[in-house]
Every structure is written in C-alpha cells, then in structure tokens.
Design a protein around this motif. Structure first.
Motif, PDB file in Angstrom:
ATOM      1  N   ARG A  53      -9.712   7.799   3.367  1.00  0.00           N
ATOM      2  CA  ARG A  53      -9.092   8.413   2.196  1.00  0.00           C
ATOM      3  C   ARG A  53      -8.445   7.362   1.300  1.00  0.00           C
ATOM      4  O   ARG A  53      -8.312   7.555   0.099  1.00  0.00           O
ATOM      5  N   ALA A  54      -8.018   6.265   1.904  1.00  0.00           N
ATOM      6  CA  ALA A  54      -7.294   5.243   1.157  1.00  0.00           C
ATOM      7  C   ALA A  54      -8.226   4.391   0.310  1.00  0.00           C
ATOM      8  O   ALA A  54      -7.782   3.647  -0.562  1.00  0.00           O
ATOM      9  N   GLU A  55      -9.519   4.526   0.573  1.00  0.00           N
ATOM     10  CA  GLU A  55     -10.508   3.733  -0.164  1.00  0.00           C
ATOM     11  C   GLU A  55     -10.284   3.895  -1.665  1.00  0.00           C
ATOM     12  O   GLU A  55     -10.212   5.023  -2.168  1.00  0.00           O
ATOM     13  N   GLY A  56     -10.147   2.790  -2.367  1.00  0.00           N
ATOM     14  CA  GLY A  56     -10.037   2.873  -3.810  1.00  0.00           C
ATOM     15  C   GLY A  56      -8.627   3.124  -4.323  1.00  0.00           C
ATOM     16  O   GLY A  56      -8.383   3.058  -5.525  1.00  0.00           O
ATOM     17  N   ALA A  57      -7.676   3.416  -3.421  1.00  0.00           N
ATOM     18  CA  ALA A  57      -6.297   3.622  -3.881  1.00  0.00           C
ATOM     19  C   ALA A  57      -5.697   2.273  -4.287  1.00  0.00           C
ATOM     20  O   ALA A  57      -6.192   1.221  -3.893  1.00  0.00           O
ATOM     21  N   SER A  58      -4.612   2.359  -5.048  1.00  0.00           N
ATOM     22  CA  SER A  58      -4.017   1.140  -5.579  1.00  0.00           C
ATOM     23  C   SER A  58      -3.374   0.309  -4.471  1.00  0.00           C
ATOM     24  O   SER A  58      -2.715   0.838  -3.580  1.00  0.00           O
ATOM     25  N   ASP A  59      -3.579  -1.009  -4.531  1.00  0.00           N
ATOM     26  CA  ASP A  59      -2.889  -1.838  -3.538  1.00  0.00           C
ATOM     27  C   ASP A  59      -1.768  -2.656  -4.180  1.00  0.00           C
ATOM     28  O   ASP A  59      -1.365  -3.695  -3.678  1.00  0.00           O
ATOM     29  N   VAL A  60      -1.263  -2.138  -5.315  1.00  0.00           N
ATOM     30  CA  VAL A  60      -0.073  -2.735  -5.930  1.00  0.00           C
ATOM     31  C   VAL A  60       1.097  -2.613  -4.939  1.00  0.00           C
ATOM     32  O   VAL A  60       1.307  -1.553  -4.356  1.00  0.00           O
ATOM     33  N   ILE A  61       1.832  -3.738  -4.790  1.00  0.00           N
ATOM     34  CA  ILE A  61       2.922  -3.739  -3.801  1.00  0.00           C
ATOM     35  C   ILE A  61       4.082  -2.841  -4.242  1.00  0.00           C
ATOM     36  O   ILE A  61       4.529  -2.922  -5.388  1.00  0.00           O
ATOM     37  N   LEU A  62       4.515  -1.987  -3.349  1.00  0.00           N
ATOM     38  CA  LEU A  62       5.650  -1.110  -3.639  1.00  0.00           C
ATOM     39  C   LEU A  62       6.842  -1.511  -2.778  1.00  0.00           C
ATOM     40  O   LEU A  62       6.683  -1.809  -1.602  1.00  0.00           O
ATOM     41  N   TYR A  63       8.012  -1.501  -3.385  1.00  0.00           N
ATOM     42  CA  TYR A  63       9.246  -1.658  -2.625  1.00  0.00           C
ATOM     43  C   TYR A  63       9.861  -0.272  -2.464  1.00  0.00           C
ATOM     44  O   TYR A  63      10.076   0.428  -3.450  1.00  0.00           O
TER      45      TYR A  63
END
Lengths: 567, 497
Positions: A53-63
C-alpha cells in the motif's frame, strides 16, 4: 499530549537553518517539546497497511513533535516556528492587530435564541487577502483538526467553520432548526440532503461518526445561514459545500460555535494569529460583529493583550536562581512574553499575548522564565525541611506479615482489584446483591465490572493459570478490597484483607488451618474462648471452595477467615 | 558404588584393552542397561583421576510407542481400510474403532476409501480401491531395523509430526585410563557418621569428593512477589529521606478530590469516559467540606488567588461523580487539605505507593490498574532547585545518577518537569518520572498559607520493576497470569546496585 507532524525540510526552511536530528531533539527538549518520531508518509502507511500500500507514497521526512497540551499556539508549523524563532531570539514576537474592514462594512453574525438549548455561543472573524499555497492550506486544515481534537474536546465544546467569504454574503444568521427543516449540500457531497439524511449518512463515516452524538438527540440542530439562505455550516458536524475554501480563496470567514465561550474565543484567537501571517497586511485580522439574542453586540476576535506585574524577587525565589530583573525580562521575552522592568527596578511588567491563553497565573510566568533559563542550569539544592518519618500502621503491619507468611512457606500473589461480577458472586456461589460491591458504570469488558470484595477469586485464578507448576501451591495475598460504606464521603472504602490458599492433590485442611494458627501467633492472639480466637464451622458455601475455572478440580475444604480486617 | 561389580568390570576391561571403550558397547557386551554402565562411569569419575570419561552425544531415530504399534499392526489408515467389509460400514460405527478418527481422515486423503451419504441408515464408508500399500508401516519397519538413514529428511519429519517417530539424543561416554588408574579402588564414604566419630574410624576412611557441578537442594519456603519487593524498597527510600506515609485506603474517589481539588477543569479530557472508570453504584459522593468546595468552585469559574481561572460554569454534579481514582494525587490532595487545617502550619514530607486505575487501551506495558509512587514536600520557600535537588537524591537511591529535566505540562503543577535518565542499553534518554510545583490555585483554596510551596513527583512502580527484573510483558508480572516460577526465582531487590 497532542502530536504535530511537520515536514522536516519545510520546518528547517522556515527556521532559516538546518539541524541534525540530534540537534533538533535537543532544542525540543530544552523548549519543552519532544521529538517523538522521525518518519515519512510512506513509512507510516507501510507500518499500518503493509509495504504494498505504501508504494508510491511520499517519502518526505516528517517530524512528529509532542506539544504540551496547553500550548494551542504550537499546534501547527507556523506556531512552532514562531515560538522557536522567538525563543532563539532570531525574530521579535509579532504583534497581532484587529482592524476594521476597509469599506467600513463589518461582517455580522446574528445569534438567534433557538440556539440557547443546543449550542449557545458563537464568535467570528475574517482573514482578508490571504494567500494560500498547498502547504499553507494543509496546515490550516490540520490546525483546525488539532484544535477540534484537543481544546474543543472533539468538537463538543467548540466547532470551527471556515468559509470562502467571496461565495457568501452577510449578515449571517446562527440559528437552530428541526433537522428535517435543514437541507443543503454538505462538504464533498454531490447533492442536497436534509440534516436527518446527513446524520444517517455519517453513521458510517469513520471521521464524522464520533461527533454525531453531540447533537443527535436534540430537537433542534444548530445551523448558520448567509443572507441568501445559503448554509455555511451545521455545527459541529459539517460545513456546506458552497462556501468551502480552496487554494484560490483570498478572504476567509471563520466562525466558531460552542458551549464554552472562553474556549471559543481562544480557538478563534489561535487560528487567526497563526494564519494572519499569510494576509496581505501581515498579522492583522478583520473584526466581525456578533449580536446575541438579547441585542448585545460583541466584536471578535478579542486578540486581547493583558499586562501582568510580577516581582523579580518572586521569580528568582520560586526557581532558586538570582538573575537581575533585566535578565529575567529578557528570558520572558524569549518565551513570547514581552517583558520590561518598571517602577522601582524590581517589578517586571509582562505582556500576555492572545496566543498564550495558558498563562493564567504568575506561576505560569515563573515556569516560562525557568524554561528560558534552562531547567538544567538551575543549581540543585536539598530543602532544609526537617521532618520525622512515619509509616501507616496498617502498611507497617502488612509489610511485617508478608515476610513471615513467606517464611511460613507461602508465596505472594498480586492480583487485580477489578474483576467481573461473576468472579465475586456466581463463581463463589453467592448472589451479587449480597456482596456490597461497588459497580463500574463504563467498563469496556467484563473484567472491569466491579471492584473485588474478596481476594479469593484472584488467588484461584492465579492457581488456574499455573497448573503446570509442581504441587503443592501455597499462595497468599495481603491487599485491599472495596465495599460500599455509607459512612464515608464517597460511599465506599477499602478494607485490608489477607487471603491464603493451599492447593494440592489432597485437601490438606490442616495446612491452611495451621497457617491461620501461625498468623494468630504472629499477631500475638492466643487460642481460646476468653481473650483469643476460636474457629467455628460455618454453614453454606464458604466451607467448600469449588473452583469453577477448572471444574474438574475440587480445591478442598477451605478455611474461610474472610472477611477479616487487620486493623 | 565405586567398588560395585560393574565399575570393577569396567576397570578390568580398561586395563586389558588398549586405549578406551565406549559405554554403550560395554553395556551391550555385558548385557546391561546403558544407565547402569553410566552410573559406574560417574562413580569412578567421582574418585578423581582413576579414569577419564569424555561425553559424546549422538542423534538417533526411535519409534514412539504408537510408532511401534504401527510398525507391527500397520498404520491407522491401513487398519481402517482392512476393517471395511465389501458392503461398507456405517461411518459412525467406523469412528468407534480404535484407529477410526485418524485412520478415516488419512484414508480419505489417500483416496483409499469413499463415503456415500445417501444411504439409508446414515453415511456409509466403502473401499475405493482393491488393495493398498502401507508405506507408513514399511518406513517405520526400516527405522526399527536401524536403517533410518534410508528415509529422506522429509519422510522422517512427516512421521515425526504424526508422533510415530522421535529423535532422541543418546549420550555415551568414551572411557580411558586416568593418570591415577588402578583396578583396585577402595570404598569411599559419602557421609560422616556419628559411629565414625565415636570409633575414630573417620581417620582412615576415604571420603567421596563433593559434586559441585550439580545443584543443591533449594530450601522449601515461600516467596515474595517481585513488584512488592520493589515496593518495599521504595517505601524504605522514602522513610530514609524522612517522608511520612499518606493514607490511600480509598480506590473509590469523587471527581472533586480526583480532579476539581487539583484545579483540573471539568472539561479536561482526562475526565472523559474513555480515560476514567466512573461508578454506577455508589454513583455520587455526598459529603464535601462545603466552604472549601465553594472556594474551589470560584477559583475554577472566576479565578482568584492571583489567577484568571478557567472561566466556565463549574457544576457540582460533575464534582460529585464517583470514580476509581486515576492517580494517588487525589490522596495527596486530601492529605494537603488536612495539613492546611492544622494551625499553625508545620512543614510536611509525604509519600504514598498504591493502586490507580485508567480505563485505557491495554497492551504489553499498560494495564487498567497500576501502582503509583508519589512524593510530596510542603514548606515555605521551596524552589524548583529544591525539587530538582530532592529528585536527584531520590533517583540516586534508585541507582539512577544521570538525570536531566524537561519542561512539561501537568494540569495541577506549574512549573512542571519530566525527569529523564540516560539508559545505557537503549542509548537514549528515557522518561523516569514526572514532577512539579503544585499550582497556587490548588493550594490556596485549601487554606495553606501564602508562601508555602508544595513540590511533588510521581512515577509508576511497574516500570522500574519491569526494567529491574527484565520483564517485557506486564501481564507476566501483575495479575493472575503471573508465572509463579518467575516469582520463585526472582532475586532480591537492591535498587542501588
């Protein structure tokens, strides 16, 4: 503690510098925040729903940052950045201003008396000439969500509605109507529904279903109309689709309705102070007028600045430091509390901005001075308070007895104070009404229906869970049970009980009998009718203890010295 | 029996032979149980350097009792097949046969038999083939003949799964002459007896050496529960520091003492049904110190004592609601109220350790009830520095020396600080407690003199215990699912080592 999730790079850009994770963690710690988790949307989805499901989701780092529950001004990126920048003295705290509209036409919200029974309060304001971007818009929505979850207490106390002012025209009317009389196209819906239909529709909505109970059983539902009869919102459930804000929206009408006026005012102040940053005239908010059924009129947002005076001595004394008044004022200013030394040089005047609704007493100011000073820079000292220690006699006796019961070969169990009705009644062959048990109103499962009235079920369950152990099992527990007691202010009290169980292939009554004699010996109670103890046969189920958890096993004859209070 | 006949035989064989001998081979040569030979080896070993014995272990496949039966009489499925007459058998009858249940399902999956459900008298089972080859029996016979290695790993594991085969480890000794080898060994005494002493024969007797590789007999006795052992230590620490124990004998508390008295507003989320167990019976507290309650009401709704208050409509009904206390701070509030009624004020140090209750989601580290440890100091002129100083001493006594403090928020303390300690194992700072200075809005309505500060801290008893005893699931520590063996085996609780 609310958690705010911000994009790391966006945060660093706004802070004007980058940090390593450790450096940022350290900054949070110092300021009273907690960098709870470093993650990304992709990671979150893959953790919750699997890698696919995570395929293609954003991998921008979140704090993910934990914010103290009373700091509503830190619940969004804008507020966090402002707070940290002021703390680090990189910017001066902005001053928020309420202004009159250019054309002199103030927006009006008229409250009708029908709202009195369901949701009597409302406040409003306008953000004029605002510029949204995707990130700003998301943050705006997210802040409302965070406020709803926290200070608004899941919308029960306050609900926020934000609208594109250019799609509606005032004056607005806040009223309450029978649900069948309310009909409009709700946000994201393709057609009009009555309020009754909407409530049905949202029963299966994972997000909205939690708020329905607030108005569900009321005869009248709250609703806000514009002068053309367009529905702005049906608080606290949903806004109308007509006035929804988009990335292109330039003028935002904000209304907060609720059952707690103080909180509604705070919520409105937080939203407008955070997002007026993006208005053409930065940090200005256009006033709106709210007219109550009694004809009285109020102007919002309040954006009140309040002055407090605190003696420098007091701050120093409460923290245990000795800073000059000027330094203390500087420390407070770093906490978004603009301060200056006045008068005889020992007084500090502190200005509480509308963002800091959490400051309600001098002690809140003292804490902020201490945070800015740095908790870990404070000299630790041991108080000179001289006292003689005392134990509670009952606990002291318990401690002594526990050791001797272990020395007598019995092992200590530690069982739950809460249990099911069945445990203390049916399974012991008793009727629940005969137990004097206190009953819990909102147990999630049967395990938490009542407080125990005897320690025995816990010990029997301990045995049932340990049938692999070599025999015999000899268990005891000294702990509290709870019984109703009308002589106490709360109508119930604890009693300290001692319970022991001997479990073997043969009954071994003499073992438990012997333990009782030993306990009496330890307590210095002699055997005999006159001044000591005697054991008498009891009628009924007490003489035989039958364990229903393992019906095939007859535990044996029990010597019941319960209830037996040790005090 | 160092001088037993088997040991003697063994020594003689060793002397005659060259090199050494295998205990299993010797057993079969002598026609003895292997264990008897092993016993002889061990008794000779105990004499010192007479022999040397090297332990060897070999894996071997053996038939289980059921496997032996199968090797002799055939598999359950074959037995089912053979018991079916040509006209078939009613299924319920078949199931009554000793091999019925297992055999039926295996024979079905082998397609040896079939079931006809549309027969009068209930489903009937018929042979589906004329003859069958019982491979299971054949394989087991191979093993019985010592040819287990002719089966593939997979075949062996299948039989093992059916509990027909088991893998056993055989321990044998390779025995050779020791440096003090001799065939004539004298009898050794195991224990000193009164007769030996009175006759003086002990002077000439050779005593058997003690075996220190085996464990002794654990003394019989009861055991204290580890969580309670840790509780004892915490009580001890507080007592060493001059703290007096507060009464906490009311799991049932009113919302008033649990929340309102602590200046926790009535809309606070902790007062939600989601977080707190409320009571159905007795649902309400009836008795309050009314003048104090009035002051609390005013402070919440309008402020006072230098406070803005929360500015809301404070309701007595809300304060009356009974609940299972969510923290022992409720008991501390009662203790401080009592202290405030004593004139003149005298400084106090209080502690308590008792159960609290939360209507929370349960997981490996959270239960609906746990023990809270709380310390309170009330005196004139207490500072944040005092709080930190006392916390440092307290945690040092727990063996935690590296602490630091983080600003935090609690509804009833201001300033508030969380205590963090550096965890060597996790290589990070972990929270070990929460603390603060009670708000004036809580203390002044009680009647405590102005200028008196009250510092307080709290932590759970379970968490340090789980760390101390290396327990990761709280259910193994608290409640009836506790592992009693863990209770039996748990060491002393010495927190400062």
């Amino acid at each position: 503690m609310p958690t705010v999730s911000v994009k790391r790079d966006l945060l660093f850009r706004a802070l004007g510098r980058t940090y390593t994770d450790e450096e940022f963690d350290e900054l949070c710690f110092e300021f009273g925040l907690e960098l709870d988790e470093i993650t990304s949307e992709k990671e979150i989805i893959s953790k919750e729903q699997g890698d696919e499901r995570a395929e293609g989701a954003s991998d921008v780092i979140l704090y993910k940052i934990d914010v103290p529950a009373n700091r509503y001004d830190l619940l969004c990126l804008e507020g966090l950045v402002r707070g940290l920048q002021v703390f680090k003295e990189r910017i001066k705290a902005p001053r928020y201003k309420r202004i009159k509209p250019n054309n002199g036409q103030i927006q009006r919200l008229i409250i009708m008396e029908e709202t009195a029974e369901v949701r009597p309060y409302a406040v409003a304001a306008v953000l004029r000439n605002i510029k949204f971007s995707r990130a700003r818009y998301d943050s705006f929505i997210e802040l409302q969500e965070k406020l709803h979850q926290n200070i608004c207490r899941r919308r029960a106390l306050v609900a926020i509605g934000t609208h594109d002012l250019d799609t509606i025209s005032g004056p607005f009317t806040y009223t309450a109507k029978p649900p069948s009389d309310i009909k409009f196209r709700a946000l994201t819906q393709t057609k009009e529904h009555t309020a009754c239909e909407l409530m049905d529709l949202y029963k299966t909505d994972n997000h909205l279903k939690h708020f329905l109970h607030i108005i569900e059983n009321k005869p009248l539902y709250p609703v806000i109309y514009d002068s053309n009869g367009v529905v702005l919102s049906m608080p606290p459930i949903i806004n109308g689709d007509h006035s929804k804000i988009t990335l292109k929206t330039r003028n935002v009408f904000i209304e907060c309705t609720g059952t707690d006026l103080t909180k509604a005012k705070i919520v409105l102040d937080v939203i407008v102070t955070m997002f007026s940053e993006y208005c053409e005239k930065q940090f200005t908010v256009e006033a709106a007028e709210v007219i109550y059924p009694d004809g009285k009129s109020y102007t919002y947002p309040e954006l009140a600045y309040r002055k407090e005076m605190v003696k420098a001595d007091l701050i120093n004394k409460q923290i245990g430091i000795s800073e000059t008044p000027a330094n203390l004022a500087k420390l407070l200013t770093r906490m978004y509390l603009k301060s200056e030394v006045i008068g005889d040089g020992n007084q500090i005047e502190i200005e509480i901005p509308p963002t800091r609704a959490d400051i309600i007493h001098a002690c809140d100011i003292v804490e902020d001075a201490a945070i800015a000073y740095g908790y870990n820079n404070i000299q630790m000292t041991i108080p000179k308070t001289y006292t003689i220690a005392n134990q509670l006699p009952l606990n002291k006796l318990t401690e002594l007895l526990r050791h001797d019961l272990a020395a007598a070969g019995f092992t200590e169990a530690l069982t739950f104070a809460l249990c099911s009705q069945e445990d203390i009644a049916d399974k012991l062959g008793m009727d629940i009404s005969a137990t004097k048990a206190v009953h819990i109103a909102n147990p999630k499962t049967a395990e938490f229906q009542v407080a125990r009235t005897t320690l025995l079920p816990g010990l029997l369950k301990t045995i049932a869970a340990n049938r692999k152990m070599p025999l015999p099992l000899k268990l005891f527990e000294i702990s509290d049970i709870v019984l109703k007691d009308s002589s106490r202010d709360v109508g119930a009290r604890n009693h300290r009980h001692l319970c022991a169980v001997y479990y073997n292939k043969n009954p071994g009554f003499e073992v438990i009998h012997g333990l009782l004699d030993r306990i009496m010996q330890l307590l210095d109670v002699p055997f005999g009718e006159d001044k000591g103890y005697v054991i008498k046969a009891a009628e009924g189920p007490k003489m035989y203890v039958f364990c229903t958890l393992c019906p095939s096993l007859l535990i044996g004859r029990g010597l019941c010295f319960l209830p037996w209070s040790m005090c | 029996m160092a001088d037993g006949p088997v040991a003697q035989l063994l020594l003689q064989r060793l002397e005659g032979g060259d090199g050494g001998l295998d205990s299993l081979e010797l057993a079969s040569a002598l026609g003895l149980e292997h264990q008897v030979v092993v016993g002889a080896v061990k008794s000779l070993q105990a004499l010192g350097e007479v022999i040397e014995a090297e332990l060897r272990s070999t894996q071997r496949w053996e038939l289980t009792p059921e496997g032996q039966e199968t090797a002799q009489d055939g598999s359950h499925e074959a037995r089912v097949f053979h018991s079916l007459p040509p006209e078939g058998l009613v299924q319920s009858e078949l199931m009554k046969l000793p091999s019925g249940k297992v055999g039926f399902s295996k024979a079905m999956s082998n397609k040896w038999i079939r079931v006809d459900k549309n027969v009068p008298g209930g489903p009937r089972v018929f042979r589906a083939v004329d003859s069958v080859e019982d491979l299971v029996q054949a394989k087991l016979q191979l093993v019985q003949d010592g040819e287990a290695e002719r089966l593939s790993e997979k075949e062996r594991n299948e039989l093992k799964k059916r509990k027909l085969l088991s893998e056993v480890t055989l321990k044998t000794y390779w025995v050779s002459k020791g440096s003090a080898f001799s065939t004539s060994i004298s009898k050794q005494e195991a224990e000193l007896s009164p007769e030996m002493i009175s006759s003086g024969s002990w002077r000439d007797v050779k005593f058997k050496a003690y075996n220190f590789s085996a464990k002794g007999v654990i003394p019989e006795g009861g055991h204290l529960h580890p969580l309670m052992k840790v509780r004892t230590q915490f009580r001890q620490i507080f007592l060493e520091m001059g703290f007096t124990e507060m009464p906490t004998d009311n799991f049932i508390e009113s919302s008033f003492w649990n929340f309102d008295a602590l200046f926790q507003p009535q809309q606070h989320p902790a007062r939600d049904q989601h977080d707190t167990f409320f009571l159905k019976d007795p649902a309400e507290a009836l008795d309050f110190p009314m003048d104090y309650l009035q002051r609390v009401k005013l402070t919440h709704s309008q402020g006072g004592y230098g406070s803005q208050g929360y500015k809301y409509d404070w309701k007595l009904e809300e304060a009356r609601k009974n609940l299972l206390r969510t923290h022992t701070t409720a008991a501390s509030a009662r203790a401080l109220y009592r202290l405030a009624q004593q004139k003149p004020f005298s400084p106090a140090k209080y502690f308590s350790i008792d159960r609290v209750f939360r209507n929370e989601t349960l997981d490996a580290t959270h239960l609906a009830e746990f023990h809270q440890i709380e310390g309170v100091v009330a005196d004139y002129g207490l500072t944040l520095g005092h709080l930190m100083g006392i916390l440092k001493e307290f945690f040092t006594k727990l063996g935690i020396t590296n602490v630091r403090f983080k600003p935090a928020y609690n509804p009833y303390t201001e300033p508030s600080m969380e205590i963090f300690s550096y965890h060597q194992g996790l290589k990070k700072w972990v929270e070990v407690g929460n603390s603060g200075v009670f708000r004036p809005e809580m203390l002044l309505p009680m009647g405590l003199p102005e200028g008196v500060s009250v510092i307080a801290w709290g932590l759970s008893l379970e968490r340090p215990t789980m760390i101390k005893y290396g327990i990761s699931n709280i259910r193994e520590l608290v409640g009836h699912k506790v592992n009693l063996q863990m209770v039996y085996d748990s060491p002393l609780c010495r927190l400062d080592t």
